[in-house]
Design an enzyme around this catalytic site. Sequence first.
Site, short mmCIF file in Angstrom:
data_model
loop_
_atom_site.label_atom_id
_atom_site.label_comp_id
_atom_site.label_asym_id
_atom_site.label_seq_id
_atom_site.Cartn_x
_atom_site.Cartn_y
_atom_site.Cartn_z
NE ARG A 43 -2.51 -3.88 8.89
CZ ARG A 43 -2.03 -2.99 8.03
NH1 ARG A 43 -0.79 -3.11 7.58
NH2 ARG A 43 -2.78 -1.98 7.61
CG ASP A 144 4.60 -3.05 -2.78
OD1 ASP A 144 4.07 -1.94 -2.95
OD2 ASP A 144 4.66 -3.60 -1.66
#
Length: 273
Positions: A43, A144
């Site tokens: 990532r 979030d």
Amino acid sequence: MSNMLDTNKLTLSEHVFNQFKSLMFKESGVTLSDEKQVMVKARLAKRLRQLQLSSFEQYLKLVKSPDNRQEIQHLIDALTTNETSFFREAQHFEFLDHQLTSFSVTVPLRIWSAACSTGEEAYSLAMTVAENRCHPDWQILASDINTQVLASAGLGMYDMSRASSIPRNYLIKYCLKGVRSQAGQLLLSEQLKQHIRFILLNLDGELPEIGQFHFIFLRNVLIYFNETKRKQIIDKIVAKLRPGGYLFIGHSESLRGITDLLRPVQATIYQKC
């Protein structure tokens, strides 16, 4: 000749990986296990390509620089996991629908999707409440820690393949089928969007003034925190839950030994005493 970075040749040492782990814990409370090293490498390699950096050491120096605090958010966005779907764990929505028919409130009905990811949970909640019709005044807060998923959630647009778990009557009433340039896409109706507010929020930090809620969905979140952090987060979440309100967690999670302010109603569903 291409100047693109060959990420396959990059090496993420255990020392540097451990520093990324420490940063994530400090900034978000999330605990990355040693088994996540391959995931972290994959990532973060994408971010290295974007910044044209040639090593994880360079990126670590950048992200730790006090002059680049905004890069911390990119790190969090890259390393937080966001797996979700419409009407995931359907029994929770069945329970919510049943409670709504008998839930008497004198203030606007409020529901919090506390780790909303790309928004499927928030829109599933919205469809459930809208169809129930017992509460004309209702609001959903969807939060979030990841800015990328929040941006996607706000659009309310999804690949048509994700629609399979949406009940057909909801699909017809609350979803639009994309045409021309949006062919193959599903768009949630403005009728639902007007009841949902998406915000950036770190559950490990001090919670902003967001009021109290009748229902809070905190599903598949606690698994990313250690025992101490889980208790701290639950204490803050419970403080935002109205007396008699309900908290929903994931099927692989438990509140055993974490709080005595909630009583279990059924598996993964708790009520504030």
